[in-house]
Design a protein around this motif. Sequence first.
Motif, PDB file in Angstrom:
ATOM      1  N   HIS A 352       0.830  -1.201   0.000  1.00  0.00           N
ATOM      2  CA  HIS A 352       0.000   0.000   0.000  1.00  0.00           C
ATOM      3  C   HIS A 352       0.866   1.253   0.000  1.00  0.00           C
ATOM      4  O   HIS A 352       0.612   2.207  -0.754  1.00  0.00           O
ATOM      5  CB  HIS A 352      -0.923  -0.015   1.226  1.00  0.00           C
ATOM      6  N   ALA A 353       1.912   1.257   0.830  1.00  0.00           N
ATOM      7  CA  ALA A 353       2.807   2.418   0.888  1.00  0.00           C
ATOM      8  C   ALA A 353       3.532   2.617  -0.436  1.00  0.00           C
ATOM      9  O   ALA A 353       3.676   3.750  -0.927  1.00  0.00           O
ATOM     10  CB  ALA A 353       3.811   2.235   2.026  1.00  0.00           C
ATOM     11  N   TRP A 354       3.999   1.525  -1.047  1.00  0.00           N
ATOM     12  CA  TRP A 354       4.675   1.628  -2.344  1.00  0.00           C
ATOM     13  C   TRP A 354       3.704   2.114  -3.420  1.00  0.00           C
ATOM     14  O   TRP A 354       4.076   2.903  -4.301  1.00  0.00           O
ATOM     15  CB  TRP A 354       5.277   0.285  -2.744  1.00  0.00           C
ATOM     16  N   ALA A 355       2.471   1.629  -3.381  1.00  0.00           N
ATOM     17  CA  ALA A 355       1.475   2.059  -4.367  1.00  0.00           C
ATOM     18  C   ALA A 355       1.210   3.553  -4.246  1.00  0.00           C
ATOM     19  O   ALA A 355       1.075   4.259  -5.257  1.00  0.00           O
ATOM     20  CB  ALA A 355       0.178   1.272  -4.179  1.00  0.00           C
ATOM     21  N   LYS A 356       1.127   4.042  -3.023  1.00  0.00           N
ATOM     22  CA  LYS A 356       0.911   5.477  -2.825  1.00  0.00           C
ATOM     23  C   LYS A 356       2.105   6.276  -3.355  1.00  0.00           C
ATOM     24  O   LYS A 356       1.919   7.334  -3.973  1.00  0.00           O
ATOM     25  CB  LYS A 356       0.678   5.767  -1.344  1.00  0.00           C
ATOM     26  N   GLN A 357       3.317   5.771  -3.148  1.00  0.00           N
ATOM     27  CA  GLN A 357       4.494   6.457  -3.672  1.00  0.00           C
ATOM     28  C   GLN A 357       4.472   6.491  -5.203  1.00  0.00           C
ATOM     29  O   GLN A 357       4.796   7.505  -5.822  1.00  0.00           O
ATOM     30  CB  GLN A 357       5.767   5.771  -3.178  1.00  0.00           C
ATOM     31  N   ILE A 358       4.088   5.380  -5.823  1.00  0.00           N
ATOM     32  CA  ILE A 358       3.989   5.338  -7.285  1.00  0.00           C
ATOM     33  C   ILE A 358       2.930   6.312  -7.776  1.00  0.00           C
ATOM     34  O   ILE A 358       3.138   7.050  -8.752  1.00  0.00           O
ATOM     35  CB  ILE A 358       3.684   3.908  -7.751  1.00  0.00           C
ATOM     36  N   GLU A 359       1.787   6.322  -7.104  1.00  0.00           N
ATOM     37  CA  GLU A 359       0.713   7.248  -7.485  1.00  0.00           C
ATOM     38  C   GLU A 359       1.181   8.695  -7.409  1.00  0.00           C
ATOM     39  O   GLU A 359       0.932   9.504  -8.311  1.00  0.00           O
ATOM     40  CB  GLU A 359      -0.497   7.032  -6.577  1.00  0.00           C
ATOM     41  N   LEU A 360       1.881   9.032  -6.326  1.00  0.00           N
ATOM     42  CA  LEU A 360       2.385  10.396  -6.177  1.00  0.00           C
ATOM     43  C   LEU A 360       3.447  10.713  -7.229  1.00  0.00           C
ATOM     44  O   LEU A 360       3.524  11.848  -7.725  1.00  0.00           O
ATOM     45  CB  LEU A 360       2.961  10.577  -4.770  1.00  0.00           C
ATOM     46  N   SER A 361       4.269   9.736  -7.575  1.00  0.00           N
ATOM     47  CA  SER A 361       5.308   9.949  -8.582  1.00  0.00           C
ATOM     48  C   SER A 361       4.702  10.216  -9.953  1.00  0.00           C
ATOM     49  O   SER A 361       5.195  11.057 -10.710  1.00  0.00           O
ATOM     50  CB  SER A 361       6.227   8.725  -8.661  1.00  0.00           C
ATOM     51  N   LEU A 362       3.643   9.492 -10.272  1.00  0.00           N
ATOM     52  CA  LEU A 362       2.995   9.662 -11.575  1.00  0.00           C
ATOM     53  C   LEU A 362       2.191  10.951 -11.646  1.00  0.00           C
ATOM     54  O   LEU A 362       2.060  11.562 -12.701  1.00  0.00           O
ATOM     55  CB  LEU A 362       2.093   8.472 -11.875  1.00  0.00           C
ATOM     56  N   GLY A 363       1.635  11.365 -10.513  1.00  0.00           N
ATOM     57  CA  GLY A 363       0.792  12.550 -10.509  1.00  0.00           C
ATOM     58  C   GLY A 363      -0.662  12.190 -10.730  1.00  0.00           C
ATOM     59  O   GLY A 363      -0.996  11.069 -11.138  1.00  0.00           O
TER      60      GLY A 363
END
Length: 382
Positions: A352-363
């Motif tokens: 979940h934490a990694w997914a949130k980081q990916i989401e934030l990275s993509l915008g």
Amino acid sequence: MDFTFTEEQQAAVEAARAVFSGVAPDSVPSPALTPGAVAEDIDRRLWGELASSDLLGLTLSEEYGGAGLDPVALCLVLRESAKVLARVPLLESCAVAMAVERYGESALAAELLPRAARGELILTAGANGRTGHDPAELAVTARLEGSGAAPSGWVLDGVQSAVPWAQVADLIAVPAHTGEGRSVLALVDPTREGVTLADQVSTSGERLAEVRLDSVRVEARELIDAPGARDRLRALLTTGTCALALGLGERVLAMTAEYTGKREQFGFPVATFQAVAVQAADRYIDLRAMEVTLWQAAWRISTDAGGPLPAAGDIAVAKIWASDGVRRIVQTAQHLHGGFGADTDYPLHRFHAWAKQIELSLGPAAAHEEALGDLLAAHPLS
């Protein structure tokens, strides 16, 4: 469309699975229980195994010790890496190496790329600028030092925020802009005079850095000013991040299927309940949409194929699905796991934490929809 992968690409996937099979997603402290970074260094053992399996030079030419494959192959390997939360700068190092091979001077490529393929040289890239909301190249200025037809070098000033693993990297690809408005890429040694690194921590608990450049001098050969170099690196990093989102989503949905197939209520597995099955089916649809849009974008940048829209249009569509899709998948997984999904002894909270980081990275998807709308307005489809 034919999304059948070549034998070489499939062989890369098998090699990656063999390497990543020994990686445990919970091999470092939980980001939920750690105030700072979960580790000070990358997974050196895994980095060595990737080098030994020739996966770090996957997309480089044979003359540099690589396998000569394309970005599609890299995305296939990145998808596998995300399933185990591999803590290595595989995407950044490979993307920068590809940019150097395509746009850098031949002497620079010969010096750096064989070492990168062997894992002796760690490359990373600044992609977020000062805030993450503006093009990264606008955050750093590059001005010529010296005069005449052969300047002695360049001077860099500015900031790049949230640079992955800058503290352990040997070179950082820093996007910058010149006085004439051109975008360039500078390869900066983080130990060089004028470079300051301030620790930052990602949502997933990984180590990042704010890289501040104060009159940092780089040699002319260390700066790539060929047209398209910055755009190419950005496309590779973005498409690779979408591949990470796909792999993570696939692993999370598999974990959810396994859990709901065993968890019973009223004497039946909860997976047999219609409300559970419908939610899981919706997330499966998200995955398939993430997959097809990813391979379309990766194919465009691998082949430089033309189309009604520039490749940026396909990348924007992939980002829309990856950003929204990975968020929906982990949210549904948490819901279907109940309170078990927040248990720090169970790995779902890490995903979940990694997914949130990916989401934030993509915008946000809305921003990519707006960019896609601008492309459609500039290139009307007939």
